[in-house]
Design an enzyme around this catalytic site. Structure first.
Site, mmCIF file in Angstrom:
data_model
loop_
_atom_site.group_PDB
_atom_site.id
_atom_site.type_symbol
_atom_site.label_atom_id
_atom_site.label_comp_id
_atom_site.label_asym_id
_atom_site.label_seq_id
_atom_site.Cartn_x
_atom_site.Cartn_y
_atom_site.Cartn_z
ATOM 1 N N ASP A 1 0.805 -1.218 0.000
ATOM 2 C CA ASP A 1 0.000 0.000 0.000
ATOM 3 C C ASP A 1 0.841 1.272 0.000
ATOM 4 O OD1 ASP A 1 0.945 -0.361 2.595
ATOM 5 O OD2 ASP A 1 -0.994 -0.964 3.380
ATOM 6 N N ASN B 1 -7.441 -2.684 14.029
ATOM 7 C CA ASN B 1 -8.849 -2.992 13.744
ATOM 8 C C ASN B 1 -8.982 -4.227 12.846
ATOM 9 O OD1 ASN B 1 -7.928 -2.034 11.327
ATOM 10 N ND2 ASN B 1 -9.451 -0.408 11.094
ATOM 11 N N HIS C 1 -7.199 -4.822 10.076
ATOM 12 C CA HIS C 1 -6.891 -4.653 8.653
ATOM 13 C C HIS C 1 -5.576 -5.336 8.289
ATOM 14 C CE1 HIS C 1 -4.717 -0.553 9.425
ATOM 15 N NE2 HIS C 1 -3.802 -1.432 9.118
ATOM 16 N N GLU D 1 -9.638 -1.957 5.192
ATOM 17 C CA GLU D 1 -10.355 -1.603 6.411
ATOM 18 C C GLU D 1 -11.672 -2.368 6.506
ATOM 19 O OE1 GLU D 1 -8.683 0.086 8.430
ATOM 20 O OE2 GLU D 1 -8.293 2.149 7.838
HETATM 21 C C1 GLP Z 1 -0.501 -0.212 8.618
HETATM 22 C C2 GLP Z 1 -0.142 -0.791 7.241
HETATM 23 C C3 GLP Z 1 -0.132 -2.263 7.309
HETATM 24 C C4 GLP Z 1 0.595 -2.639 8.579
HETATM 25 C C5 GLP Z 1 -0.322 -2.389 9.734
HETATM 26 C C6 GLP Z 1 0.309 -2.604 11.090
HETATM 27 O O1 GLP Z 1 -1.472 0.747 8.583
HETATM 28 N N1 GLP Z 1 -0.961 -0.366 6.163
HETATM 29 O O2 GLP Z 1 0.492 -2.806 6.165
HETATM 30 O O3 GLP Z 1 0.944 -3.985 8.562
HETATM 31 O O4 GLP Z 1 -0.931 -1.138 9.602
HETATM 32 O O5 GLP Z 1 1.146 -1.547 11.436
HETATM 33 P P1 GLP Z 1 2.173 -1.624 12.634
HETATM 34 O O6 GLP Z 1 3.128 -2.700 12.284
HETATM 35 O O7 GLP Z 1 2.823 -0.271 12.688
HETATM 36 O O8 GLP Z 1 1.408 -1.947 13.861
#
Ligand code: GLP
Length: 255
Positions: free
Chosen positions: A67, A136, A138, A143
């Site tokens: 992304d 959440n 995702h 989402e």
């Molecule tokens: C983000 C990214 C995801 C990531 C997730 C967890 O928003 N879009 O690809 O894996 O949320 O993030 P974190 O590892 O900082 O908890």
């Protein structure tokens, strides 16, 4: 596993192993704090390889990230493109075309999402997809609610996600872009193998739901349970007992 370092070492072994065993299949890569120790471990393990092996891996490298934020240039320090340049591209000596991400500055983000999905398909689809887990539920930026066949698209980010990712934007959730382009569950579930990496006590509640609840749109990561080859690597903190939280707010879709 005991902690995030142990998790990271194993995840990095999977990633390097996939490049060695399936050099013709692109890697699917993620960003976020969970991935920082993973990429640090990957750099360490890369450094322990011989020069010939490094050269071979470097020549054949192709990865597609999940992304990117809409509105951020690749040179913007807050973009996922900049994250990947810092973490892997520059340290491993890879060319910019070897790490693919959606173009956050594309004039038409919906068109860019279609282009990106088509580029991944043309490259043969993901071999090994590494994923982090949003608070959440995702994966990528899919989402809730999210269907299992949602394709690569542009969407609006939820308040939960903008708060989760505010640290890179001076701590202000309002400064986090409203929209992002993400690979969908369709492309993620089409990967040959999936590696879900979950660390830290903050993820315990959502990981517990993921491991217990049946697959459904309210918890996008739960669709992974339908995949034939998913490995979950979690540390002790993420597997600690916890209460199940209430459902997060729903963002509108924009495609
Ligand atoms: C983000 C990214 C995801 C990531 C997730 C967890 O928003 N879009 O690809 O894996 O949320 O993030 P974190 O590892 O900082 O908890």
């Amino acid at each position: 596993m005991a902690d995030a370092q142990a998790v990271a070492a194993v995840a990095a072994e999977h990633l390097l192993g996939a490049r060695q065993d399936q050099p013709d299949r692109p890697l699917g890569l993620a960003t976020g704090r969970t991935m920082l120790p993973v990429y640090a471990a990957l750099r360490l393990q890369w450094g322990q390889l011989g020069r010939a092996e490094q050269h071979q891996l470097r020549e054949g490298w192709l990865s597609f990230n999940l992304d990117e934020y809409v509105g951020l240039a690749a040179r913007d320090r807050r973009s996922f493109a900049a994250f990947m340049a810092d973490q892997l591209q520059d340290p491993l000596g890879l060319g910019p075309d070897q790490l693919q991400l959606p173009d956050g500055l594309a004039a038409d983000p919906r068109q860019e999402a279609r282009r990106y999905g088509a580029a991944l398909a043309a490259a043969g689809g993901i071999g090994l997809q590494v994923l982090g887990l949003g608070l959440n539920g995702h994966v990528g930026f899919n989402e809730p609610p999210c269907a299992a066949d949602a394709p690569c698209r542009c969407l609006e980010l939820s308040a939960t996600t903008r708060a989760q990712n505010a640290a890179a934007f001076g701590g202000d959730p309002q400064a986090v872009p409203l929209r992002a382009i993400t690979l969908g569950l369709a492309e993620i579930l089409a990967a040959e193998r999936i590696l879900l990496v979950v660390t830290g006590a903050a993820k315990a509640a959502i990981l517990k739901r993921l491991l217990q609840d049946p697959p459904g749109p309210e918890l996008p990561a739960s669709w992974l349970r339908r995949h034939r080859a998913v490995t979950v690597i979690a540390d002790a903190a993420a597997l600690s007992p916890t209460a199940v939280p209430t459902a997060p707010p729903r963002p509108p879709d924009c495609w």
